[in-house]
Enzyme design. Structure first.
Site, PDB file in Angstrom:
ATOM      1  N   HIS A   1      25.955 -13.978   1.666  1.00  0.00           N
ATOM      2  CA  HIS A   1      24.948 -13.644   2.672  1.00  0.00           C
ATOM      3  C   HIS A   1      25.553 -13.012   3.925  1.00  0.00           C
ATOM      4  CE1 HIS A   1      20.638 -14.729   4.130  1.00  0.00           C
ATOM      5  NE2 HIS A   1      21.052 -13.615   4.668  1.00  0.00           N
TER       6      HIS A   1
ATOM      7  N   GLY B   1      24.731  -9.713   4.876  1.00  0.00           N
ATOM      8  CA  GLY B   1      23.981  -8.480   5.139  1.00  0.00           C
ATOM      9  C   GLY B   1      24.119  -7.955   6.563  1.00  0.00           C
TER      10      GLY B   1
ATOM     11  N   THR C   1       0.854  -1.194   0.000  1.00  0.00           N
ATOM     12  CA  THR C   1       0.000   0.000   0.000  1.00  0.00           C
ATOM     13  C   THR C   1       0.885   1.237   0.000  1.00  0.00           C
ATOM     14  OG1 THR C   1      -0.014  -0.059   2.408  1.00  0.00           O
ATOM     15  CG2 THR C   1      -1.898  -1.073   1.290  1.00  0.00           C
TER      16      THR C   1
ATOM     17  N   GLU D   1      21.427 -21.235  -1.166  1.00  0.00           N
ATOM     18  CA  GLU D   1      22.742 -20.978  -0.582  1.00  0.00           C
ATOM     19  C   GLU D   1      23.310 -22.241   0.053  1.00  0.00           C
ATOM     20  OE1 GLU D   1      21.088 -16.571   0.489  1.00  0.00           O
ATOM     21  OE2 GLU D   1      22.139 -17.668   2.077  1.00  0.00           O
TER      22      GLU D   1
ATOM     23  N   ARG E   1      15.940 -11.989   0.064  1.00  0.00           N
ATOM     24  CA  ARG E   1      16.101 -13.431   0.114  1.00  0.00           C
ATOM     25  C   ARG E   1      16.263 -13.919  -1.324  1.00  0.00           C
ATOM     26  NH1 ARG E   1      17.336 -13.043   4.531  1.00  0.00           N
ATOM     27  NH2 ARG E   1      16.418 -13.840   6.450  1.00  0.00           N
TER      28      ARG E   1
END
Lengths: 326, 313
Positions: free
Chosen positions: B279, B281, B176, B261, B232
């Protein structure tokens, strides 16, 4: 009424080396109806012979860093009135000689300040978060074999000391503020309108910083400004990023500190003797190396071309230079 | 609390392991050669599961642990936990929001810069000695480019704030419109991709968002556009991505996550317009410690009858 057309002799602008931008943008890089480009690099003759061979004298020269404008070069160009550099730095121009001969000098201004600032931030994040090293790790197919990659270090709340708060330094500072970094700076003069903490002494700033980002010009006062004492003050976790000039850093000392773990890492776009890079750095994973291309984005060079043309056209129309140095 | 069985699903952080071991009876799922035997032996003492982005708690595991009261995830993403089954059985779920927001956002910008300015390739160029033969080619400017963010939650917002400092106009797609946000909203991901130079995936993974970046989106992003995935792996149709990149229909990609992964499609290794990370992050010492403290804090709160620190709503 008759009109007389003149065959105007356009000012001749000398281009000694082929600039990287010409490879992509071609002649449109520096094209104008108000001056003529003389491309020395297209001739098999050596420069002195090439110049002696010209019927019309050269009145301006485009001087990238690779073409130092020395007293000797100026002597070959007795009609020289304008030097336009393709860099912000003018340490490769003999300003004393230019002043003596009344030669005006313009630089690239802030054509690619954003690009250099972007690269400085990119290198800083790369060192702290090990981006290039981890990319190598994955591309060498090590992830399934070796499992997790070693952890990096958080950028947020790190204290960053910006050396030189000109257009590039200020842009680095505003970018890093958005990452939650605490900015301080060292500069020839304090700048009262900026919100960052000022240090007169770079060594003192280093002792209160997690990283130093070098954005100042190279001159007599800044040669080897970043020396053994500054590295010792920066400390074992400290990181240095240099997007300015190799000569500002004592390179041998930096290499020693990196090899012996006296500082935590480095992101380097410039070196003392380009394109030679100390090969000891190639063994280190906490170092990110770049071939002096912080400024070479396509968009930045298009902007540079506009500034070069703008300066030359203004000068030969007796208007003020856009980005004057002298 | 030393008799409370806590099942840790995979190695994730040694500080976390130590802290859990001090307080609980820690069982390491990955060290057992016969996992079904482990579960059978301890089924009546395991009251908590600690999972992460790789391994969580699926329906089968939850059903094998009748005394399970809480699943505490060492991640903010919940896609590896069967939330429906947890809800049905009254099992609490916690994750690690906020503490990793900044690191993930920092990495997203770091990836954009590494990709557009070819930092990894430049580093390779220098190390290989090629600089002596000539300059590196021109790269692409970041400042001023339009950034399209899929998902304007905590991480998406943090990425937007950083990109604004580079004078980037910000566009976004969300389920939204967000009323108090100054960025330009696009009602579909394809529209967002068509109008952005850089597309960043920053939404949670769910059934609705699986393959949210599909062929159509990649074609809309185009040969001058780039994709950044810090969400992801399954957000992106990986097979289509490989084709789009190898066929030159997409300008580039920087990926921290993959569908399976640690497996990464072989075709991506040789591409200079691709940056690949394992990975990472939230992969800083500071953040992983903060995440570990949250996992331990949530478990301690639960087993002392106090309010959970970061329950999943």
């Amino acid at each position: 009424m008759t009109t007389t057309s003149f065959t105007q002799v356009l000012p001749r602008v000398l281009f000694v080396n082929r600039h990287a931008a010409m490879g992509v943008l071609g002649d449109s890089f520096v094209a104008s109806t108000k001056f003529e480009i003389l491309k020395a690099f297209e001739s098999p003759l050596l420069l002195p012979e090439f110049l002696a061979d010209q019927s019309h004298p050269v009145s301006a020269i485009i001087a990238p860093v690779a073409v130092p404008v020395t007293a000797d070069l100026i002597r070959l160009l007795p009609n020289l009135r304008l030097v336009v550099t393709t860099s912000t730095g003018v340490d490769h121009v003999d300003l004393v000689e230019c002043r003596r001969r009344g030669i005006s000098v313009a630089n690239a201004g802030s054509s690619y300040s954003e690009d250099v600032a972007d690269t400085a931030v990119g290198l800083l994040i790369d060192v702290f978060r090990r981006i290039s090293a981890a990319n190598r790790f994955v591309k060498q197919r090590l992830w399934p074999l070796k499992g997790d990659y070693p952890l990096g270090s958080k950028l947020g709340r790190k204290r960053i000391g910006v050396v030189g708060l000109g257009s590039i330094g200020s842009m680095v500072a505003t970018r890093l503020e958005a990452f939650g970094c605490q900015i301080s700076y060292s500069s020839r003069n304090r700048k009262p309108s900026v919100p960052y903490h000022y240090y007169m002494d770079v060594q003192e700033m280093a002792s209160n910083s997690d990283a130093l980002v070098i954005c100042c010009e190279l001159n007599d006062k800044t040669f080897h400004l970043i020396n053994r004492d500054v590295f010792a003050a920066l400390g074992k976790q400290g990181v240095i990023v240099n997007v300015a000039r190799g000569g500002i850093v004592d390179e041998d000392e930096m290499v020693r500190c990196l090899r012996e773990g006296e500082i935590g890492g480095a992101g380097l776009d410039v070196f003392e003797d380009e394109p030679n890079v100390p090969k000891e750095l190639f063994e280190l994973d906490n170092v990110v190396l770049s071939p002096h291309c912080a400024y070479t984005s396509l968009e930045g060079l298009e902007q540079l071309g506009k500034v070069l043309v703008g300066n030359i056209e203004a000068f030969f129309s007796n208007k003020p230079l856009l980005t004057p140095v002298l | 609390m030393e008799s409370i069985g806590v099942l840790m699903m995979c190695p994730m952080n040694s500080y976390l392991e130590n802290e859990l071991e001090k307080r609980f009876n820690l069982l390491r799922f990955w060290t057992s050669p016969e996992k079904s035997v482990l579960l059978e032996t301890h089924r009546n003492s395991i009251r908590a599961v600690v999972g992460n982005a790789f391994v969580g708690a699926d329906a089968q595991l939850i059903n094998d642990l009748p005394k399970l009261e809480i699943v505490s995830s060492f991640s903010v993403g919940l896609d590896k936990i069967d939330l429906g089954v947890c809800k049905d059985k009254g099992i609490h779920v916690t994750n690690t929001p906020d503490v990793l927001t900044e690191d993930v956002a920092d990495l997203a910008i770091g990836l954009i810069l590494a990709l557009l300015r070819r930092l990894c390739e430049c580093d390779r160029y220098v190390r290989s000695g090629k600089w002596k033969q000539g300059d590196f080619k021109l790269t692409t400017k970041f400042s001023g480019k339009s950034v399209g963010i899929i998902g304007l939650g905590r991480i998406g917002t943090a990425i937007a704030k950083r990109a604004e400092a580079f004078s980037c106009p910000i566009n976004y797609y969300s389920r939204t419109v967000k009323p108090d946000v100054a960025y330009k909203y696009y009602p579909t991901v394809v529209d967002l991709a068509k109008n952005s130079d850089i597309l960043v995936v920053a939404c949670p993974l769910s059934d609705e968002t699986r393959h949210i970046v599909n062929r159509q989106v990649m074609d809309a992003l185009g040969p001058k556009g780039v994709l950044i995935n810090i969400g992801r792996g399954p957000h992106v149709d990986e097979q289509e991505l490989v084709k789009a990149l190898t066929e030159g229909r997409l300008g580039g990609a920087a990926l921290d996550v993959f569908e399976k992964e640690p497996h990464v499609p072989e075709e991506l290794f040789g591409l200079e317009n691709v940056v690949l990370l394992p990975h990472v992050g939230s992969g800083t010492v500071e953040t992983r410690n903060a995440m570990a403290d949250l996992v331990v804090g949530n478990l301690e709160a639960h087993f002392s009858g106090k309010s959970l620190l970061t329950p999943v709503v």
